[in-house]
Design an enzyme around this catalytic site. Structure first.
Site, PDB file in Angstrom:
ATOM      1  N   HIS B  96      67.795 -10.015  85.869  1.00 13.16           N
ATOM      2  CA  HIS B  96      67.732  -9.416  84.542  1.00 13.16           C
ATOM      3  C   HIS B  96      69.083  -9.618  83.877  1.00 13.16           C
ATOM      4  CE1 HIS B  96      67.348  -6.713  81.236  1.00 13.16           C
ATOM      5  NE2 HIS B  96      68.117  -5.779  81.747  1.00 13.16           N
ATOM      6  N   HIS B  98      71.303  -9.790  79.811  1.00 11.20           N
ATOM      7  CA  HIS B  98      71.280  -9.531  78.367  1.00 11.20           C
ATOM      8  C   HIS B  98      71.817 -10.769  77.650  1.00 11.20           C
ATOM      9  CE1 HIS B  98      70.746  -4.911  77.997  1.00 11.20           C
ATOM     10  NE2 HIS B  98      70.273  -5.298  79.157  1.00 11.20           N
ATOM     11  N   ASP B 121      59.317 -28.603  80.623  1.00  7.89           N
ATOM     12  CA  ASP B 121      59.708 -28.915  82.003  1.00  7.89           C
ATOM     13  C   ASP B 121      59.609 -27.692  82.907  1.00  7.89           C
ATOM     14  OD1 ASP B 121      60.310 -31.634  81.793  1.00  7.89           O
ATOM     15  OD2 ASP B 121      62.391 -31.288  81.228  1.00  7.89           O
ATOM     16  N   HIS B 172      64.444  -5.240  74.344  1.00  2.29           N
ATOM     17  CA  HIS B 172      65.348  -5.068  75.473  1.00  2.29           C
ATOM     18  C   HIS B 172      65.978  -6.409  75.862  1.00  2.29           C
ATOM     19  CE1 HIS B 172      65.939  -3.082  79.706  1.00  2.29           C
ATOM     20  NE2 HIS B 172      66.931  -3.860  79.385  1.00  2.29           N
ATOM     21  N   TYR B 230      59.521 -35.691  89.730  1.00  2.00           N
ATOM     22  CA  TYR B 230      60.883 -35.351  89.311  1.00  2.00           C
ATOM     23  C   TYR B 230      61.605 -34.739  90.496  1.00  2.00           C
ATOM     24  CZ  TYR B 230      64.737 -33.112  86.788  1.00  2.00           C
ATOM     25  OH  TYR B 230      65.973 -32.718  86.356  1.00  2.00           O
TER      26      TYR B 230
END
Lengths: 234, 234, 234, 234
Positions: B96, B98, B121, B172, B230
């Site tokens: 997580h 910001h 991709d 958020h 790839y």
């Protein structure tokens, strides 16, 4: 050794965060710290580039802006800092920067709306912006009046300097504060980030709205006050 | 030596990518990793700046959010992480942040459209954004409900957490995940870049459209699944 | 020691400019170089992060995309590179990045107009953008068809690959080239800068126009051709 | 040892600020300094990357652009520099960059309005932009005419080169100057910052206005002139 050495070191370290965190270019910006028992404020000297700043250069003034110790002239913004210390009795440090996005909001003369939890983690209302100063105030005692403009917007909007530790001075830039000089700079870092986030949000969605009060309260009070559970308790 | 040392080191390293890759300022953001055999999650402690974080500070909790090892309080977002581990059985790490552009899209409450191959991709649909939480959910158990909002948008849109390893929580910011903590952070790096690219694209051409399905499929399937060509096969 | 060592070192150094100049994140982007006497191309291996790339990892392929030397799989974009070498006989290096502003113009499917002398110093027309590929081409031989799209826009617009050393592939990103791998990367650096400048110019003044032909010619021909007087003559 | 060594070192140091402060990529930009007693100008050689520049490479020319010392060809912009030295007798250094935001305003052919105190601390009017050059002037003696365009806008607007130490050349980019080469570069750093701040301000609030004259004067005259109290007096 000066009895202000500890304070000067603290203020020096906080000032050096300004170039490190890219909160201002060249000589712009200044941080101060207060020692309320000794009745003095330590502040950056005026117009000195950060690359040349030393602990010894930090100037000690009293709360009436008289130099107590130091060979240099204190920051030209000193009167704004001391006025904040006199009127916000709980604060221990003040930071003024010309960080790019915060300045842009100040120049736009618009408060930064609370658009998300990064903002709400730090304050519940918009970041306030002062009114444009009258010609008379500008000519009278400009730096003192800059402080008065800040007090004014806090009074008019009923804001608490303990909760809202930041403000935009119209056409100028941000001032932030906190319990000590380090926290004052921390708030300048946060302000610049929420200023950039708010700018981008409104570019992506010009009708984006301030977040709902319940979410504001949740984020603010999980970090602040007696029921806070963010961070470490000790 | 703790039997969780390996996991703590892995999670510590992944957390330290957050400041290095400029995915968050100050103390924001957190990465966790799960050891499904031992039934534990290692996660960043709450409110600790990255510059002071050590391997020993990483907190071990069980999947019901009880601290198993560690002296610090775990991240305030822990309940969101554990809910994702419980419901997305194939994932090994959650991140997580910001990060600025991803937060801006989250604050704009808009999914990030798939405008090019950098996006394709990594995932075929738009990066989903959750609904705004109801007042009741916010007051109930906020971090758990944040996880529920994520599960909700995946269910409603029929998304697979194996294919779509990222989401924006409205107002958020982003959560990402992957087979391990390192891959979770990798996805946060990619998400921030496609968030910035999409922002710029729509500034240049406000009527830019999501790319055609054949191109989405080509790029996604040359990197993922049994016919991928790839990267290196071993 | 391999007879391709010199070429591999050159291509390795050029690839390492990509992260240094922030032209792509993680594993994105690739640079190649050709040795026309030996009939080989040296290129970055597929999906390897720059932090782990070594000279030995560079893959040697022939102009029909068969691996001649190297243990790794070459870049998935190899067929695009070799097609450019076959059709643009004067070029010695090719660079593909996902640099943010160039990608944004590619995703906007808009050529970058020549708005100033930074652009005109390097090429006289707009930076061209290919057409969007048809579903059939995407399914046929995608990377080869990417090269064909580039050739196509050069033919249709009557552009010279000696003068215009850059192109945007619609919905994808930039390819640049030059007399050697280093010059190909140089052109990617320049392209990203003019892409950012053009973006900002049109944000400031949406009706900004391409500069006049006399100024285009002046800047281009003071740097290029027999009457050039920019740079050092030897 | 050359009698110009001191000047060459000064000009070398000032040129090296350009990449350090990110005012231009690759070989773009150049700084010069004048020694009016000796009648010479030291300037960056043309087309040399900063990473390879040495003190010895700095070229000495006279005010009629003839090379006095040095093995390399001087900057292609030399005639612009010398014309400024001849017409602005108080200046000691000139800096030309392709800094991104300043170039964007130059390409937009718009003066940068004085929107706040960061700008007003350095100059009172808008940053001027020259007219677009006529075809005839471009063909005649381009770099000399670039200087003439600068003189022209100063004459037409009644600007003083002591007060306004910066200008935007339409479709090209910024030139700045000052009492010495270091101050000229300082002004380029400041110009790029106020160019970025003005861009962002107008994106946030398209109807933002230039600040009032009393505030302009206050900020300018607290830093400049006989009653200045910003900075140190010695």
């Amino acid at each position: 050794m000066s009895k202000y050495t500890y304070l000067k070191e603290l203020v020096y370290e906080a000032n050096m965060e300004i170039p490190k965190e890219e909160l201002a270019i060249v000589t712009f910006g200044n941080v101060s710290g207060v020692d309320r028992d000794q009745g003095v404020v330590a502040i950056k000297p005026s117009g000195i580039p950060y690359s040349k700043l030393t602990v010894q250069d930090i100037v000690i003034v009293d709360l009436d802006n008289r130099v107590v110790e130091g060979k240099m002239r204190p920051s030209s913004d000193t009167k704004t800092h001391t006025l904040l210390y006199k009127n916000f009795p709980s604060i221990g440090g003040v930071c003024h920067t010309h960080s790019t996005y915060a300045v842009a909001w100040a120049q736009a003369i618009m408060p930064i709306p609370n658009l998300g939890t990064t903002h709400a983690d730090h304050l519940t209302p918009s970041v306030p912006v002062t009114e444009v100063m009258s010609d008379e105030m500008i000519r009278r005692d400009y730096e003192l009046e800059t402080g008065n403009q800040i007090l004014d917007v806090f009074t008019k909007k009923g804001l608490s300097p303990e909760e809202v530790e930041m403000v935009l001075v119209a056409c100028h830039g941000p001032f932030t504060w906190g319990k000590d000089p380090g926290k004052a700079v921390y708030n300048s870092i946060v302000l610049e980030e929420i200023a950039k986030m708010a700018f981008l949000t409104l570019q992506i969605n010009p009708s984006a709205q301030a977040i709902k009060q319940s979410l504001v309260d949740k984020h603010y009070f999980r970090k602040h006050g007696k029921d806070a559970y963010y961070g470490q308790s000790c």
